[in-house]
Design a protein around this motif. Structure first.
Motif, mmCIF file in Angstrom:
data_model
loop_
_atom_site.group_PDB
_atom_site.id
_atom_site.type_symbol
_atom_site.label_atom_id
_atom_site.label_comp_id
_atom_site.label_asym_id
_atom_site.label_seq_id
_atom_site.Cartn_x
_atom_site.Cartn_y
_atom_site.Cartn_z
ATOM 1 N N CYS A 293 0.849 -1.194 0.000
ATOM 2 C CA CYS A 293 0.000 0.000 0.000
ATOM 3 C C CYS A 293 0.884 1.243 0.000
ATOM 4 C CB CYS A 293 -0.918 0.019 1.228
ATOM 5 S SG CYS A 293 -2.066 -1.370 1.298
ATOM 6 N N SER A 294 0.371 2.301 -0.589
ATOM 7 C CA SER A 294 1.072 3.580 -0.575
ATOM 8 C C SER A 294 0.882 4.262 0.770
ATOM 9 C CB SER A 294 0.569 4.470 -1.703
ATOM 10 O OG SER A 294 -0.839 4.666 -1.576
ATOM 11 N N SER A 295 1.748 5.252 1.047
ATOM 12 C CA SER A 295 1.689 5.921 2.351
ATOM 13 C C SER A 295 0.496 6.855 2.451
ATOM 14 C CB SER A 295 3.000 6.685 2.597
ATOM 15 O OG SER A 295 4.085 5.793 2.640
ATOM 16 N N PHE A 296 0.382 7.767 1.498
ATOM 17 C CA PHE A 296 -0.719 8.733 1.540
ATOM 18 C C PHE A 296 -1.164 9.042 0.112
ATOM 19 C CE2 PHE A 296 -2.594 12.965 1.669
ATOM 20 C CZ PHE A 296 -3.489 12.820 2.723
ATOM 21 N N ARG B 259 -3.599 6.057 1.856
ATOM 22 C CA ARG B 259 -3.343 4.632 2.103
ATOM 23 C C ARG B 259 -4.287 3.800 1.233
ATOM 24 N NH1 ARG B 259 -0.994 1.911 6.425
ATOM 25 N NH2 ARG B 259 0.129 3.863 6.754
ATOM 26 N N GLU B 260 -3.752 3.312 0.122
ATOM 27 C CA GLU B 260 -4.533 2.487 -0.795
ATOM 28 C C GLU B 260 -3.602 1.473 -1.433
ATOM 29 O OE1 GLU B 260 -4.253 5.632 -4.555
ATOM 30 O OE2 GLU B 260 -6.185 5.159 -3.641
ATOM 31 N N LEU C 14 6.544 2.578 1.037
ATOM 32 C CA LEU C 14 5.382 1.705 0.925
ATOM 33 C C LEU C 14 5.192 0.916 2.226
ATOM 34 C CD1 LEU C 14 5.966 0.324 -2.688
ATOM 35 C CD2 LEU C 14 4.564 2.273 -2.011
ATOM 36 N N HIS C 15 3.984 0.390 2.416
ATOM 37 C CA HIS C 15 3.651 -0.378 3.612
ATOM 38 C C HIS C 15 3.139 -1.757 3.196
ATOM 39 C CE1 HIS C 15 3.905 3.071 6.435
ATOM 40 N NE2 HIS C 15 3.538 3.766 5.364
ATOM 41 N N GLU D 130 0.726 -4.628 4.305
ATOM 42 C CA GLU D 130 -0.411 -4.848 5.187
ATOM 43 C C GLU D 130 -0.988 -6.232 4.925
ATOM 44 O OE1 GLU D 130 -3.270 -1.777 4.795
ATOM 45 O OE2 GLU D 130 -1.959 -0.224 5.665
#
Length: 277
Positions: free
Chosen positions: A240-243, A245-246, A267-268, A270
């Motif tokens: 997912c992208s940071s901002f 969050r998608e 990136l995150h 999840e």
């Protein structure tokens, strides 16, 4: 007892006061006399306290103890035997209670914990069949093997049953070849001063952050391979992208630039939510 002592002190004080009033000595002489009496009582008390210790210090009684014990021993022998018997009975009662508690509480608890550990181990190892009671081996072939002719010998019957088992239970043929495990090979990191290079940082669920350099023209599926190689399979986790969050768009023919990565990006990883059934 306290009331009697208070009455005694009142009478003694009254007697001393009346005696002093009718005496010829003054207040100073009376105080001196009382002080001397207190000092005398203190000396007498100290002597009474120290005399037994001085006696034991100068005249020890260590040699007299065996004789005293020898004389007193036969007198207390029945009491000693009764004490030993009572102590023995009490010890037997404690042992019985401990054995009963171990059988009723400790052993069932230990067996339950052992069963839970075995179930957890076999569930994780994929050998849950070990927890079952088992099933009878064979079936129809066992029934065939039990049909013995009347006029055949034991050796002939054993040979016939072995032949029937070999013909009835053939080796299962392998229907399909096992799948080949995919080997993930990532391209080498490009130099930092090369044009079109972006640095991507991925923050994992374990709060660990990994870094790597990519080219904008590379395929976005390399991010999934990188995540898979780091221990996070795409079937269970999502990038997912940071901002905002998608989820990041990744496809076979989509480059990193087309996926929205134009500069250094964070990136995150999840975990996917389980599907509701």
């Amino acid at each position: 007892m306290s009331d009697k002592f208070a009455v005694f002190l009142c009478l003694l004080g009254g007697f001393c006061f009346i005696s002093w009033k009718h005496s010829l000595i003054g207040v100073t002489d009376a105080l001196k006399l009382a002080g001397r009496g207190i000092i005398f009582l203190g000396i007498c008390t100290w002597l009474i306290y120290m005399l037994p210790r001085l006696k034991f210090f100068f005249f020890p009684v260590c040699q007299e103890l065996p004789d005293i014990c020898y004389l007193a021993g036969p007198l207390h022998e029945p009491d000693r035997l009764r004490q030993e018997e009572a102590r023995r009975i009490q010890q037997h009662q404690h042992n019985d209670k401990m054995a009963d508690y171990s059988e009723r509480v400790l052993k069932p608890r230990q067996n339950s914990l052992l069963q839970q550990k075995m179930e957890r181990h076999y569930n994780m190892a994929g050998e849950t069949w070990r927890l079952t009671q088992g099933f009878p081996v064979g079936g129809e072939e066992d029934q065939v093997c039990l049909d013995v002719a009347v006029d055949e010998s034991p050796n002939q019957g054993a040979r016939r049953r072995r032949t029937l088992l070999q013909t009835v239970t053939p080796d299962p043929a392998r229907t399909q070849a096992p799948k080949q495990k995919k080997v993930i090979v990532l391209p080498d990191e490009p130099p930092e001063d090369l044009e079109g290079v972006v640095r991507i940082a991925v923050r994992c669920p374990s709060r660990r952050t990994i870094h790597r350099r990519f080219l904008k023209t590379w395929s976005s599926t390399l991010l999934l391979d990188w995540m898979m190689k780091s221990g996070y399979p795409p079937a269970l986790y999502t990038l997912c992208s940071s901002f905002p969050r998608e989820p990041l768009r990744t496809a076979e023919g989509l480059s990193l630039e087309e996926a929205g990565i134009l500069s250094h990006t964070l990136l995150h990883v999840e975990e996917n939510e389980p599907a509701l059934t």
